[in-house]
Design a protein around this motif. Structure first.
Motif, PDB file in Angstrom:
ATOM      1  N   LEU A 152     -50.726  23.044  24.262  1.00 31.05           N
ATOM      2  CA  LEU A 152     -51.169  21.856  23.522  1.00 31.05           C
ATOM      3  C   LEU A 152     -51.953  20.906  24.427  1.00 31.05           C
ATOM      4  CD1 LEU A 152     -48.041  21.094  21.289  1.00 31.05           C
ATOM      5  CD2 LEU A 152     -50.266  21.946  20.533  1.00 31.05           C
ATOM      6  N   THR A 207     -49.245  20.687  16.411  1.00 28.89           N
ATOM      7  CA  THR A 207     -47.884  20.319  16.790  1.00 28.89           C
ATOM      8  C   THR A 207     -47.055  21.563  17.068  1.00 28.89           C
ATOM      9  OG1 THR A 207     -45.985  18.950  16.166  1.00 28.89           O
ATOM     10  CG2 THR A 207     -46.950  20.298  14.440  1.00 28.89           C
ATOM     11  N   GLN A 259     -52.540  15.078  17.889  1.00 32.12           N
ATOM     12  CA  GLN A 259     -51.227  15.711  17.871  1.00 32.12           C
ATOM     13  C   GLN A 259     -50.142  14.728  17.444  1.00 32.12           C
ATOM     14  OE1 GLN A 259     -50.455  17.822  21.550  1.00 32.12           O
ATOM     15  NE2 GLN A 259     -52.471  18.771  21.560  1.00 32.12           N
TER      16      GLN A 259
END
Length: 613
Positions: free
Chosen positions: A149, A123, A160
């Motif tokens: 990400l 995250t 995530q």
């Protein structure tokens, strides 16, 4: 050490200097109102402050500043390094008009790996690092984190999602369907296999790509020997993706942490371009525009920038910069002492490092040129919006969605995109909404956002920093559901609702995490920017809706009949002379036309008569 201040008389610098110490410290110059107009530091306070009152060689800026001095406050420190730290603290506190000021006091984002969970997640993180886990960064902005990400999801499929979302799943979410997660929430992967994906993710973030590639090559070969060809293909794709990442992100000849700083000064405006290299990877770059006093030179700007910027943040092992800053050795010593390791500031470079520095300078020049040539003040509007919405960083890309239809007919959603250069029309998109109840704007918004952001999650475009929704809390809630389902993080969601009287200038802005609306004054440049992007989304939606409605109304009923291609339609129209005569014809008459079978004739007849049954 400051002399008691009188109301009007000029500052008696001779009396003040007689009692001034020669120790290191910080001085603050105050004007008639007691406002701090300049903060400086010195190894020898008496010698440094005396230099301001030596008329020979004074710059215009110094002369103007000295004329306003009514008092000088002194703080003595043990060392010059302590003075440097205090100087920057006081500059940040007082924001004196004759100092170079860095307007960048927000925290920078990191990627966080939550290693204390059975199935760790990735995250974005800002602020104090209190959670158990690993932190990687800093990244220049939220966009760079989102890009990384997304890349990591493609490579390793580590989750995530928020813990609450993860804990309440009974079936895999959309991330599993688009191959961005292995669905540990529903037990489709065991803890050991998932742990291997997390370990490889961590190695990648540490810059140890070659180790991961070597390991994947071994596993691919082992799977091939076991005739597990599907698994071998999966490893093959991972290897190929990682090699592409290396070509794009890795800096030739670098393996550690360094920042590349390009600085330029033109027309009284300074531009700093900062590239972040961590573990040999280029994490991206950021534009900064310090506030510069009159007559400042580039060395002064660079020295002030480095001191103010790095005393608040983790300092990399090396800083490459195109201009050697003032007090270069003092800065190195202070940073090294603070970091507990050697920190180097380098400006005379050759080879690959010189090429990186030239690229940083070219980016700084481009950013400065764009800022100076911004006729409509778009950049200033973005800065005002950042302040109004209390964002951590200046937004670079914004999207806005609107829905248009006529009594539920021909519903269309529009998506318009704005950047610092204004509208980015090549990135505009429209969505023909299908399969919903006519007039259900919530369902229409859900469908448009789901289609748009599913594509962006797959890497088919760039996620925005701000997503505007034309509508109030209901539309905003629908948008929030979509972003949560798709696990889109780092995008600020804002609803733009018309005010009580539905008049321009009365708009209310709703943030998804706030109950009370933000109401900006009608002369706010931030509001003007929001109105501009909202009005553009509205215009684009209406245009698209009218085109779709016109096309639908021009469409022949024959086009909806199975088996009626263009040639048969043309032949039928020629035989009967128009749609009206076809509608009056019976099945037997229609079947007499060559190439029209009795079954097709029945379908044609039904198309025109079913509504009257």
């Amino acid at each position: 050490m400051s002399e008691e201040q009188n109301d009007n008389p000029p500052f008696d610098h001779k009396a003040f200097l007689k009692s001034l110490t020669s120790k290191p410290g910080v001085y603050r110059m105050l004007d008639e109102a007691g406002t701090v107009i300049y903060v400086g530091k010195a190894r020898n306070l008496k010698r440094r402050v005396s230099s301001y009152f030596n008329r020979s060689g004074q710059t215009i800026k110094t002369h103007a500043m000295v004329a306003q001095i009514r008092d000088i406050a002194i703080t003595i420190t043990h060392t010059e390094s302590e003075a440097l730290i205090l100087e920057n603290t006081l500059i940040k506190e007082h924001k004196p008009r004759y100092n170079v000021l860095l307007r960048d006091d927000k925290s920078y984002p990191y990627i966080y790996v939550s290693t204390d969970e059975t199935f760790p997640r990735l995250t974005t993180h800002r602020g104090a690092k209190r959670g158990k886990g690993r932190y990687f960064g800093p990244y220049p902005n939220a966009g760079a984190v989102r890009e990384s990400l997304n890349l990591l999801q493609k490579l390793f499929q580590v989750r995530q999602c928020e813990p609450s979302f993860f804990a309440n799943r009974t079936r895999p979410c959309l991330q599993y369907q688009i191959k961005r997660c292995t669905a540990p929430c529903t037990g489709l992967i065991d803890e050991a296999a998932y742990g291997e994906d997390v370990r490889r993710t961590t190695l990648f973030l540490e810059g140890r790509n070659n180790e991961v590639i070597d390991e994947l090559v071994e596993r691919m070969e082992a799977s091939s020997q076991k005739l597990e060809f599907e698994q071998a293909a999966h490893y093959r794709d991972q290897i190929a993706n990682m090699r592409r990442v290396q070509e794009k992100q890795y800096v030739s000849g670098e393996s550690g942490d360094l920042d590349v700083v390009g600085a330029v000064l033109k027309g009284g405006t300074a531009s700093i371009q900062l590239f972040f290299i961590r573990n040999g990877r280029n994490l991206g770059n950021k534009s900064l525009f310090p506030k510069v006093p009159p007559d400042a030179d580039l060395q002064e700007v660079v020295g002030a920038f480095i001191a103010q910027y790095y005393f608040e943040r983790e300092v990399p092992a090396e800083i490459l910069i195109n201009v050697e800053p003032n007090e270069h050795e003092l800065l190195e010593a202070a940073f090294s002492e603070r970091a507990g390791r050697k920190v180097a500031i380098s400006s005379r470079l050759r080879g690959e490092r010189s090429r990186w520095l030239k690229m940083a300078v070219a980016n700084a020049e481009h950013a400065l040129s764009a800022r100076l040539q911004s006729r409509a003040g778009v950049y200033q509007r973005f800065e005002a919006l950042q302040e109004a919405l209390k964002l951590d960083e200046l937004p670079a890309r914004m999207e806005c969605f609107d829905i248009s239809h006529t009594m539920g007919e021909a519903t269309v959603a529009s998506c318009v995109v704005f950047g610092h250069e204004g509208p980015i029309k090549s990135d505009y998109r429209r969505f023909n909404i299908e399969g919903i109840t006519g007039g259900d704007d919530y369902a229409a918004m859900n469908q448009a956002l789901m289609r748009r952001y599913t594509r962006l999650k797959k890497g088919e475009g760039i996620l925005p920093d701000i997503l505007f929704i034309d509508g109030g809390k209901g539309q905003l809630s629908e948008a929030r559901k979509v972003l949560d389902e798709l696990q889109v993080e780092g995008v600020t969601l804002v609803g733009v609702a018309k005010g009580p009287e539905r008049r321009a200038g009365m708009e209310q802005l709703f943030l998804s995490d706030s109950k009370a609306p933000i109401i900006l004054p009608d002369d706010s440049s931030a509001l003007h920017l929001v109105q501009q992007i909202r009005d553009e989304a509205h215009r684009f939606a209406i245009t698209a809706h009218r085109q779709r409605r016109a096309k639908a109304r021009k469409r022949s009923p024959l086009e909806d009949i199975e088996g009626m291609g263009p040639k048969r339609r043309q032949q039928l129209l020629k035989q009967f002379g128009g749609l009206r005569e076809i509608a009056r014809a019976g099945v037997e008459d229609l079947a007499k036309v060559p190439s029209i079978s009795k079954a097709l004739a029945q379908r044609i007849y039904d198309q025109f008569h079913n509504d009257n049954d």
